[in-house]
Each structure stands twice: as C-alpha cells, then as structure tokens.
Write an enzyme that holds these catalytic residues in place. Structure first.
Site, PDB file in Angstrom:
ATOM      1  CG  HIS A 265      30.051  34.471  37.442  1.00 26.16           C
ATOM      2  ND1 HIS A 265      31.283  34.901  37.885  1.00 26.16           N
ATOM      3  CD2 HIS A 265      30.066  34.669  36.088  1.00 26.16           C
ATOM      4  CE1 HIS A 265      32.004  35.321  36.863  1.00 26.16           C
ATOM      5  NE2 HIS A 265      31.279  35.204  35.763  1.00 26.16           N
ATOM      6  CG  HIS A 306      38.226  34.752  45.226  1.00 25.83           C
ATOM      7  ND1 HIS A 306      38.535  34.007  44.111  1.00 25.83           N
ATOM      8  CD2 HIS A 306      37.493  35.816  44.792  1.00 25.83           C
ATOM      9  CE1 HIS A 306      38.006  34.607  43.041  1.00 25.83           C
ATOM     10  NE2 HIS A 306      37.374  35.690  43.420  1.00 25.83           N
ATOM     11  CG  ASP A 363      32.987  39.753  45.230  1.00 27.76           C
ATOM     12  OD1 ASP A 363      32.744  40.456  44.241  1.00 27.76           O
ATOM     13  OD2 ASP A 363      33.493  38.623  45.148  1.00 27.76           O
TER      14      ASP A 363
END
Length: 423
Positions: A265, A306, A363
C-alpha cells in the site's frame, strides 16, 4: 435512489429483485443487501467489485486517468491550490474564500505544537525503531492528551479533532526522524507555511539558521496535496471500519497508519528507491529492462503503472514537473537519480511500456524528490501518512455525521463441519 432493479435467480429457483443505485458519476451499483434475507452472501475477495459505502469526497476513474476531489480535478488543484486549501475542500466540501482560508490556515498553524509530555513518549522507543512504528504509537497516544474532543456525535468535536490531526502530524513525523538520528526536536514555527515548517522541523538544528528552498517547499506541498486522498483504498477503508465501532478519531487514524505501513500500500515510493539501488548504475539498465520484460523473471520495475489507473496516473505529470524543478534547484549528484532519469526516458519511448500503459506513476517521481531533498527512505511512508491524514479524517467525518452500521464482512466458511469431541 434506485430507479431500476436487477434480477438474480437463485439455485432454489427464487428470483430476487436487487435495486440498482445510480451515483452522480461512475458505474451504477447493485444493492445486494437483500440477499441476506434469502440466505445468501456475496463473495468478492479484496472487495474489488463491492462499494462499501456512499461518499461525496473523491472519485477515481482508473481507465480514463481521472482523480476528482469534490468535483475538482487533481491537475487543477495542483496548479491553482495548495495543500491546506485542499484540506479545507476535502473536509468542508467547497473551496474557501480568502477569509475562510485565512482562518483555517491560522487554526492549523496554531495547533502544530504537541503536549510537552508527548515528547517524552519517544524516550520509550529504541533509537533505530522504524519511524512508522513510532507514528502508530504517537498518533494513537494523542487520544490520551486530547480527550476533550472525543464526542464523535458532535460536529464541533470532530472539526477540532481534524484540525489537531492535520496540524500535529508533521510535528510528530519530524519528531520520529529526529529521534532516529539522535538530534533534538525542533519546535514548529508559526511564521512558516505548512510544508516549510515540516522541512524546518526535519532538517533544522539549534546550532544554525535553516532556510527552506522555495522550490523544495513547493515540491513538498505538492507531494502532500497529491497524496491527500485516494477514495476507498485499504487504509481509508481501515479508518472507516475502525470508526464504525465508535472508536475515537486518533485511534482510527493510527489504524490507518498501520494499514498504510504495508509494502503493498504505502511503501511504493520506498520500493522505487530500493529498485534504483538494485540496478546500481545507468550501464545496468538494459539488463534490468530485459528482466522486466521476461514473464518468467520475478523482477518488476517499481513506480511504473498503477493498480487503479489503467491509462496514466493523473498525479504523475504534476509530480514530474516538481521533480525537474527540485533537481535543477538542488543540483544533486546522486547515481540513483541518473538511473531514474534514464528509466523514465526508456519508459516513455519504449513501445513495450507504452502498449502496457506502464508509465511512471506518482510514486516514481515522489521517491526521486524525497531522495533529492535528503529524506531517508524509512521516512517516505511517514510522509505519505502526513499527506493522507486529511483524507482519512474526512472519510471518518463523512461516516460519523450520517447514520451508519458497524462494519461486519461475511465469509465463505470451508472449515470442518460439526464433529464430536473425542478425548
């Protein structure tokens, strides 16, 4: 309101009418709660096809690369807003006027200090404890200091608790970092912005003046903004489930932090840096690209593609611009950043990645920025938690301010049937 019904024929031959609920945007939802009366549950591992709640806060369309907060696109917010204004939007449901924003920022700024006794709480942690372990404990401990806002039925108590959490999270995060490196805690400064204050508490010392770079301050604010909320993900669902028991807001946010700690996560940007370390140098990239393309090789390029966004991550373009600004401003000479830039170039030009929609995500770029700023990888998920606090508490507030039921997922039992005890 349901306008039409779906029908389901059960193995018994019974036909059950199931209301179809229409949202303001996105897929319709079939209300299966009536199946319980017929003696059936639904089976949906991971809740991938289950709407666990009704919400007005955030909407995601992963196929089209859309992320909306209260109807505003993440691109518009990143371009025209800032983190605290976005916090106001997520909590109150609308953008503030100038006076409302001034009051809100003032409230947050003057709640940034923590009780002095809480500072001693860190003495109980080993110096090399993971910062996320300290954050879980410290945020949960807030309930021992601020039990004056524990009436979850009170709109005002919920609002004060939200202000305190948003304000104190950067202070606690910086305290986790300072404890881990043995430096004294830095008290927050009311003359600095939310992002600048966090950087000051992270990197300032009593020995000399610390000045925050405007480019770094802007990038930090964008990292906070772009991670503010992301609909019903694992940690947000954890906060809602915890809140459904009537637990206090500090305990609920601590539960969200624990869920975020999982590498599947919240650890994605940390995984990006670990991957860059594994690759080592630009010369090794072709070999690792081939490994990534080999279906029989377990190696994966972290920070590309993603789980939700099947086209592109709408936050990535904004974060790339900040990444370019920060690297230009700081002139960082880090071999990992050279590897990252070459990986980015390949991913944006290689048909293999384009055909599979494996574009750099938020990210990837946030990991590069945080590394360039000098933030250790162990703090990446902590910063994610600081950012996401407003999303968590907004969802908790939305649930708590409406009629709700305690969460109680069902199961498909495949264990032993009743059997006699034999000694």
């Amino acid at each position: 309101m349901a306008e039409i019904n779906a029908t389901l024929t059960l193995p018994t031959g019974e036909v059950v009418d199931l209301p179809v609920l229409k949202g303001s945007y996105g897929p319709d939802v079939i209300d299966v709660s009536g199946l319980l009366k017929a003696g059936y549950f639904t089976y949906d591992p991971g809740f991938m096809s289950t709407a666990s709640t009704e919400s007005k806060i955030t909407y995601i369309d992963g196929d089209e690369g859309v992320l909306l907060h209260r109807g505003y696109s993440i691109e518009d917010l990143a371009e025209n807003s800032d983190y605290l204004e976005t916090c106001f939007l997520l909590w109150y449901g609308h953008l503030p006027n100038k006076e409302q924003k001034k009051t809100f920022v003032n409230n947050i700024t003057r709640h940034t200090m923590v009780h002095e006794s809480l500072a001693h709480f860190f003495d109980g942690f080993h110096h090399n404890a993971h910062p996320m372990a300290m954050m879980c404990g410290a945020v949960g401990a807030l309930s021992a200091f601020y039990h004056d806002v524990m009436d979850i039925r009170s709109d005002r108590d919920r609002e004060i608790a939200a202000h305190r959490l948003v304000a104190k999270m950067p202070t606690l995060a910086a305290m986790c970092y300072k404890h881990s490196i043995g430096q004294p805690f830095m008290y927050p400064r009311n003359d600095l912005s939310y992002a600048a204050n966090f950087l000051y508490m992270m990197f300032g010392t009593p020995c000399e003046e610390y000045t925050v770079s405007p480019a770094v301050e802007k990038a930090m604010d964008r990292i906070f903004l772009l991670h503010a909320d992301h609909e019903q993900n694992a940690s947000t669902s954890t906060v809602r489930l915890s809140g459904s028991t009537g637990a206090n807001p500090f305990a609920c946010i601590s539960a969200g932090i624990a869920a975020l700690w999982g590498p599947a996560h919240g650890g994605a940007n940390e995984a990006v840096l670990m991957m860059l370390d594994e690759i080592g140098s630009v010369e090794n990239i072709p070999m690792f690209i081939e490994k990534a393309k080999d279906p029989n090789d377990p190696f994966k390029l972290m920070g590309f593609g993603h789980r939700v966004y099947k086209n592109f991550d709408p936050r990535a373009k904004v974060m790339k611009a900040s990444s370019d600004e920060v690297l230009a401003e700081l002139g960082v000479n880090d071999p990992r950043l050279a590897v990252a830039m070459e990986l980015e170039r390949i991913a944006l030009s290689d048909p293999y990645f384009a055909e599979r929609k494996l574009f750099p995500n938020v990210d990837f770029y946030s990991g590069i920025i945080l590394s360039a700023i000098g933030i250790p990888t162990s703090m990446f998920t902590v910063i994610f938690a600081v950012s996401r606090t407003i999303g968590w508490i907004a969802h908790w507030h939305e649930m708590s301010s409406s009629p709700y039921k305690i969460g109680r997922p069902r199961q498909l039992y495949t264990g032993e049937t009743p059997r006699p005890y034999k000694g």
